[in-house]
Design an enzyme around this catalytic site. Structure first.
Site, PDB file in Angstrom:
ATOM      1  N   ASP A  67     -10.416 -25.865 -28.560  1.00  0.00           N
ATOM      2  CA  ASP A  67     -10.795 -25.018 -29.701  1.00  0.00           C
ATOM      3  C   ASP A  67      -9.731 -25.086 -30.798  1.00  0.00           C
ATOM      4  O   ASP A  67      -8.593 -25.527 -30.571  1.00  0.00           O
ATOM      5  CB  ASP A  67     -10.943 -23.573 -29.183  1.00  0.00           C
ATOM      6  CG  ASP A  67     -11.864 -22.715 -30.031  1.00  0.00           C
ATOM      7  OD1 ASP A  67     -12.210 -23.130 -31.152  1.00  0.00           O
ATOM      8  OD2 ASP A  67     -12.228 -21.617 -29.569  1.00  0.00           O
ATOM      9  N   MET A  68     -10.081 -24.644 -31.977  1.00  0.00           N
ATOM     10  CA  MET A  68      -9.141 -24.563 -33.107  1.00  0.00           C
ATOM     11  C   MET A  68      -9.712 -23.524 -34.067  1.00  0.00           C
ATOM     12  O   MET A  68     -10.692 -23.779 -34.745  1.00  0.00           O
ATOM     13  CB  MET A  68      -9.046 -25.942 -33.768  1.00  0.00           C
ATOM     14  CG  MET A  68      -8.398 -25.953 -35.134  1.00  0.00           C
ATOM     15  SD  MET A  68      -6.813 -25.105 -35.083  1.00  0.00           S
ATOM     16  CE  MET A  68      -6.106 -25.613 -36.614  1.00  0.00           C
ATOM     17  N   ASP A  71     -20.834 -20.796 -33.277  1.00  0.00           N
ATOM     18  CA  ASP A  71     -20.699 -19.507 -32.592  1.00  0.00           C
ATOM     19  C   ASP A  71     -21.967 -18.688 -32.746  1.00  0.00           C
ATOM     20  O   ASP A  71     -22.121 -17.653 -32.102  1.00  0.00           O
ATOM     21  CB  ASP A  71     -19.523 -18.718 -33.183  1.00  0.00           C
ATOM     22  CG  ASP A  71     -18.214 -19.086 -32.507  1.00  0.00           C
ATOM     23  OD1 ASP A  71     -18.253 -19.798 -31.490  1.00  0.00           O
ATOM     24  OD2 ASP A  71     -17.153 -18.665 -33.007  1.00  0.00           O
TER      25      ASP A  71
HETATM   26  C1  DGJ Z   1     -14.217 -19.615 -30.771  1.00  0.00           C
HETATM   27  C2  DGJ Z   1     -15.242 -20.390 -30.018  1.00  0.00           C
HETATM   28  O1  DGJ Z   1     -16.184 -20.933 -30.885  1.00  0.00           O
HETATM   29  C3  DGJ Z   1     -15.887 -19.513 -28.982  1.00  0.00           C
HETATM   30  O2  DGJ Z   1     -16.890 -20.202 -28.303  1.00  0.00           O
HETATM   31  C4  DGJ Z   1     -14.829 -19.029 -28.022  1.00  0.00           C
HETATM   32  O3  DGJ Z   1     -14.299 -20.108 -27.318  1.00  0.00           O
HETATM   33  C5  DGJ Z   1     -13.735 -18.304 -28.787  1.00  0.00           C
HETATM   34  N1  DGJ Z   1     -13.216 -19.108 -29.853  1.00  0.00           N
HETATM   35  C6  DGJ Z   1     -12.621 -17.919 -27.878  1.00  0.00           C
HETATM   36  O4  DGJ Z   1     -11.555 -17.390 -28.533  1.00  0.00           O
END
Ligand code: DGJ
Length: 751
Positions: free
Chosen positions: A471-472, A538
């Site tokens: 992730d970032m 998301d």
């Molecule tokens: C952002 C991601 O898009 C989510 O799926 C999740 O992994 C969160 N970060 C976790 O902090």
């Protein structure tokens, strides 16, 4: 594939030809890019813009008084010799900052092997390919430009890139360098770009082109949710598709000139960028992708899907079916412990889930996504003895185990920051700007790349994880690193991340890596060189996922698109739809669930088991089949087909119940063979709408539907769907759709 005769360069792909020649002045002039040519005919027949006469223009030279550099279709361009269009290259040379450059022909060569020349940049594989390297130079100074064109035996995608070598005696500052320039003598196009923001990434924008410059760019430090580097030019004469293998800032411009030509430029975003090249140094711009098809946007996306699957994404997972996963984030949040995870995993296993992903929280002591980034140690209050036991338990259940990390960021509240505050990116004399309470780690430093590599290597190797979600969660600010020039910060930072990704994926070649960036904010072919899939968004509301996936699918294959069913009502939008539509939408992707499976009722458990069984049975087709968007209005139709179109799956969705009641519902499937006969069956899915349940005494399976249909009918008029519930009769063959009601149809050739 590549032939060169009398200064004419002919680059053939299976269905296209790209043609340019070297003018007497030494400038490479573009002749043609379109359907494949057997013969090139007379060069004078090509509309190159070299024969228009205008009094206001500057003559190129006394020797070439009739050449006005702003008219010809050029393979590259720079400032100062009369080209009024935006240039591919801009630089300043020496202490006086000379800005005039004029690149003319020096040499050419053809490279056949996979001689990827820049190991530090993501690159398309070059097997079955030839690369033409055209060397130009600015004769008075010695600055060299290298244009690279890679052509494949079995793909209509071309890879383009560009390098500058400072063979002068003075330092050269590059202000901009596009990876690709394409000048074409037609303007009647619609520009299709993929824009949005968090939770609405890559939705389609269509802009008819008119004189002037249309452009998109990212200044986020990331390829961004706002503007994806993918774009298309679609017109009566066919469709061009472009993309960039770069995960940082980028800029795409389409300049329609008053002289009926278009200049397309794509590459690094010049804003915030500069690069100092000392004598003898070389700078390579990222690779760009370019395809042309005489067909439509679907044809262009087929070329792109096929190319990304065969030449971009890592080979270990090429054509390897992606496991059905359960991700802990939306269901468990940060409340992770061995016990909680095992309870969820056991319940998920019963449904048929194959991979359990432990998302954010395993390294943070609290229940908020704050702190500890950079430490990458399981936190004692959640995993007193580490994570190995949890991973073993998941493996013992017969599932794969995955873990979430965010290697590019650092928290102030972390052991890493306490030990190395200098690793946090900040601009001298200013407080660094937080994003989601976190900061950038300084990836321009080799020691940061090494340190994070070691931590990740230990985490994966010691615990035996099979999957990583990378992730970032923030964009850039405070661009600064000691000993790095300001304009070089973002480029060098991204190279550091690529170095880490390269080393990590070489160490764990079999691991399934899923990219992520606050959802799908960094979804680009650069990341796809390391990650086989990227979390799409998301926004897990299935109804919002429809436009997100429709847009994404214009350039990216469905197996790359992480797609999960989440809790209804949806957590972000509060919208209510049904779990079957959620499945039908997400089945066109790397599929999974993201909710607390221990809270499902009995009907939902049966429904999810049925969904997973259907998905597994048809997974190869759903993940790797040729994907086509058929309708994208109030009705949505998507299809996937196998190689000879003998088996297809179609998705049909009606956005608003009732809107179409007085129309004939039909399923149009243009990819069917006209001369074939098909059996079409609808997947029987669970109907749980309260009104319908009252009529049938509870949740029940949807109508049974089977038809024998000629391919020609499916292609042209479409097949009549089952009768849809109109408020009165609800019989065995009546379908209840409702708002965002949908079905999947299996279409099999029987003769
Ligand atoms: C952002 C991601 O898009 C989510 O799926 C999740 O992994 C969160 N970060 C976790 O902090």
């Amino acid at each position: 594939m590549i032939s060169v005769e009398n200064g004419v360069f002919k680059l053939d792909t299976p269905n296209t030809t790209y043609l340019f020649h070297i003018m007497e002045t030494g400038h490479p002039v573009h002749l043609y890019y379109g359907p494949r040519l057997a013969e090139t005919g007379d060069l004078a027949a090509y509309p190159t813009g070299t024969n228009l006469r205008m009094p206001t223009f500057v003559n190129y030279s006394d020797a070439a008084p009739r050449l006005y550099m702003t008219l010809p279709l050029l393979e590259t361009s720079s400032w100062g010799k009369g080209d009024l269009r935006q240039g591919a290259f801009a630089g300043e040379l020496g202490p006086s900052g000379e800005i005039v450059f004029d690149f003319t022909f020096s040499d050419w060569r053809i490279e056949s092997a996979d001689t990827t020349h820049t190991s530090h940049l993501p690159a398309a594989r070059k097997d079955h390919a030839q690369t033409l390297v055209l060397t130009l130079s600015d004769k008075p100074t010695g600055v060299v430009m290298e244009l690279r064109y890679t052509v494949y035996e079995d793909s209509d995608m071309m890879v383009r890139s560009c390098a500058v070598i400072n063979n002068s005696r003075e330092p050269l500052t590059i202000r901009s360098l596009a990876s690709l320039q394409l000048d074409i003598p037609e303007t009647d196009f619609e520009a299709i770009t993929f824009n949005g923001g968090w939770a609405r990434e890559r939705t389609v924008t269509r802009a008819p082109l008119t004189v002037g410059t249309f452009g998109i760019a990212s200044n986020a430090g990331s390829s961004s949710a706002e503007h994806n580097p993918l774009f298309l030019l679609s017109g009566r004469q066919g469709c061009y598709l472009f993309n960039l293998l770069w995960s940082g800032d980028h800029r795409e411009t389409i300049e329609v000139t008053p002289y009926d030509t278009i200049r397309v430029l794509t590459g690094l975003n010049p804003e915030g960028f500069s690069r100092l090249l000392n004598p003898g140094e070389r700078f390579d711009a990222p690779e760009a992708l370019m395809a042309y098809t005489a067909g439509d946007e679907n044809e262009a996306s087929h070329i792109s899907h096929d190319f990304i699957s065969r030449y971009i994404t890592p080979l270990a997972w090429k054509n390897r079916e992606r496991p059905v996963l359960l991700n802990s984030w939306e269901g468990m949040g940060l409340d992770l412990s061995e016990e909680n995870i095992i309870r969820q995993a056991a319940s998920a296993k019963e449904l048929g889930v194959e991979l359990f992903v432990i998302d954010d929280g395993w390294f943070r002591p609290g229940l908020h996504a704050i702190g500890s980034l950079g430490d990458w140690e399981p936190v004692k209050n959640k995993f007193p003895d580490g994570m190995k036991r949890t991973v073993d338990a998941i493996h013992d259940m017969g599932m794969l185990a995955g873990i979430w990390v965010e290697p590019e960021c650092i928290s102030i509240d972390s052991d890493l920051y306490r030990a190395h505050p200098e690793y946090l990116v900040r601009s001298p004399g200013r407080d660094p700007s937080p994003g989601r309470d976190q900061y950038l780690l300084d990836y321009t430093r080799d020691e940061v790349v090494d340190l994070i590599y070691e931590k990740l290597e230990k985490l994966i190797a010691e615990n035996g994880f099979d999957y990583v979600k990378w992730d970032m969660n923030r964009y850039f600010s405070d661009d600064h690193a000691p000993n790095v020039r300001g304009g070089e910060f973002r480029f060098r930072w991204m190279l550091g991340v690529y170095r880490l990704l390269d080393r990590f994926t070489r160490r764990f070649p079999d691991l399934l890596l899923e990219g992520c960036s606050s959802g799908g904010s960094r979804f680009d072919p650069g990341m796809l060189c390391y990650a086989n899939q990227i979390w799409g968004s998301d926004n897990t509301d299935a109804t919002d996922r429809v436009p997100i996936f429709s847009g994404t699918s214009c350039g990216y294959p469905q197996c790359c698109f992480g797609a999960h069913v989440s809790r209804i009502p949806n957590e972000i939008t509060g919208r209510v739809y049904d779990y079957e539509t959620a499945f039908n939408v997400n089945a066109f992707g790397a599929f999974g669930y993201e909710l607390d499976v221990t809270k499902l009722n009995e009907t939902e458990r049966r429904m999810f088991s049925d969904q997973i069984a259907f998905y597994k049975e048809n997974r190869a087709l759903l993940q790797f089949g040729k994907f086509t968007r058929v309708e994208d209005g109030d009705e949505v139709i998507w299809t996937v087909e196998n190689e000879d179109a003998s088996k297809l799956i179609a998705f049909y969705l009606e956005k608003r119940a009732g809107v179409f009641r007085h129309r004939i519902h039909r399923l149009v499937v243009p990819s069917c063979r006209s001369d074939a006969l098909y059996r079409v069956t609808a997947r029987r899915q669970w109907i749980t709408a309260p009104g319908m349940c009252e009529r049938r005494g509870g949740p029940h399976l949807s109508e049974s539907f089977e038809r024998t249909v000629p391919g020609a009918l499916l292609r042209r008029n479409g097949m009549a769907l089952m009768p849809v519930f109109l408020g009165t009769e609800y019989k065995e063959d009546t379908a209840f759709l409702g708002d965002y009601g949908s079905r999947l149809f299996l279409i099999e050739k029987i003769a």
